[in-house]
Design an enzyme around this catalytic site. Sequence first.
Site, PDB file in Angstrom:
ATOM      1  N   SER A  45       0.941  -1.092  -0.112  1.00  0.00           N
ATOM      2  CA  SER A  45      -0.048  -0.170  -0.011  1.00  0.00           C
ATOM      3  C   SER A  45       0.780   1.075  -0.006  1.00  0.00           C
ATOM      4  O   SER A  45       1.409   1.799   0.934  1.00  0.00           O
ATOM      5  CB  SER A  45      -0.826  -0.172   1.132  1.00  0.00           C
ATOM      6  N   LYS A  64      -8.732  -1.343   3.647  1.00  0.00           N
ATOM      7  CA  LYS A  64      -9.292  -2.641   4.611  1.00  0.00           C
ATOM      8  C   LYS A  64     -10.485  -2.136   5.170  1.00  0.00           C
ATOM      9  O   LYS A  64     -10.997  -0.993   5.007  1.00  0.00           O
ATOM     10  CB  LYS A  64      -8.208  -2.600   5.829  1.00  0.00           C
ATOM     11  N   ILE A 101      -0.963   3.181   5.582  1.00  0.00           N
ATOM     12  CA  ILE A 101      -1.120   2.393   6.738  1.00  0.00           C
ATOM     13  C   ILE A 101      -2.514   2.318   6.974  1.00  0.00           C
ATOM     14  O   ILE A 101      -3.341   3.452   7.131  1.00  0.00           O
ATOM     15  CB  ILE A 101      -0.500   2.581   8.219  1.00  0.00           C
ATOM     16  N   GLU A 102      -3.187   1.275   6.779  1.00  0.00           N
ATOM     17  CA  GLU A 102      -4.701   1.196   6.998  1.00  0.00           C
ATOM     18  C   GLU A 102      -5.136   0.285   8.274  1.00  0.00           C
ATOM     19  O   GLU A 102      -4.285  -0.815   8.173  1.00  0.00           O
ATOM     20  CB  GLU A 102      -5.642   0.556   5.792  1.00  0.00           C
ATOM     21  N   ASP A 103      -6.213   0.702   9.010  1.00  0.00           N
ATOM     22  CA  ASP A 103      -6.445  -0.284  10.172  1.00  0.00           C
ATOM     23  C   ASP A 103      -7.813  -0.188  10.293  1.00  0.00           C
ATOM     24  O   ASP A 103      -8.275   0.889  10.029  1.00  0.00           O
ATOM     25  CB  ASP A 103      -5.486   0.372  11.303  1.00  0.00           C
TER      26      ASP A 103
END
EC number: 4.1.1.22
Length: 320
Positions: free
Chosen positions: A98, A173, A214-216
């Site tokens: 990503s 995500k 960064i995906e969370d």
Amino acid sequence: MNKNLEANRNRTLSEGIHKNIKVRAPKIDKTAISPYDRYCDGYGMPGAYGNGYVSVLKVSVGTVKKTDDILLDGIVSYDRAEINDAYVGQINMLTASSFCGVAGQVWGHDLATHDSIANDEIKPLYELKQFDGTPLKVYDAKPLLEAGIELFGTEKNRRFTTAPGAHVICANKSATAYRPKENRPLKEGEAYGVWSFIALSLSNDRDHCADLFIEDAGLWTKNDNPEDLKKFLEDHRKAVTWSVVECGRDSHVVFERTYIGFAYVIMKPGEIGNALTCAPYVTLARDAVPSEGFPSLNRISLSQWLDDMNFDSLVNPSKK
């Protein structure tokens, strides 16, 4: 490299009286224009003009009342997250992991820069120390999320959306959960709320290093108090940006700044909720490019782009 040619490609821009900035022309063609007049398209699709792409940031949530088919409920809640806020509905979402690379640019930062960024009005939320000791300044991603809304529009006021049915690569995500109608202990996979994060970290050497996404996303199971969930997410920002620093350490990449934002929802009893984080990689609709050409997007602010498009602001209706 022809040094004279390189000097000609670089330029000085005036930002006001006695205030000039040096702008370095990219060595890679970052032009990113779709084959459609009114639609953006996914990066890598046929017919685009230029080698580049544009990254747009989005975090959203969606809910639906539970039926007897939890799979379909999940589909609908995900679809509603796609259409809420910046409209990215009706796409075939492909997953990338990503980065925004050397051919990419960020909408609201590099292109049509959000005015709060262009005017240096935003202040860091906090700082972290990177592996080499350099401080990483962490900013609210709200300006970039707003810029995405201004580009794509909303479900009720669509602008340069992605083409219906387009195949669009995204950093993405999501998390989905059911809140039971009955007042009972939660089972595995159930929750009171759902949440998602997006963080974009800009390399300090963008000619040679990629920007990091960064995906969370996750479930909130403690209680049904939205303020408690919000407080958790504000604290959880540091965990997300810790991962940024560690990924930088792994590849020996130092980041100049991070933008971070989140979305969340407390579902009503009997609802299924979805929290989506995504960053589509797109080429811009032809009509979204000012008459001066694609490179002009590097020189104008978001409000100037809105003026050029003759749009009123969707996130601040008092402004164009």
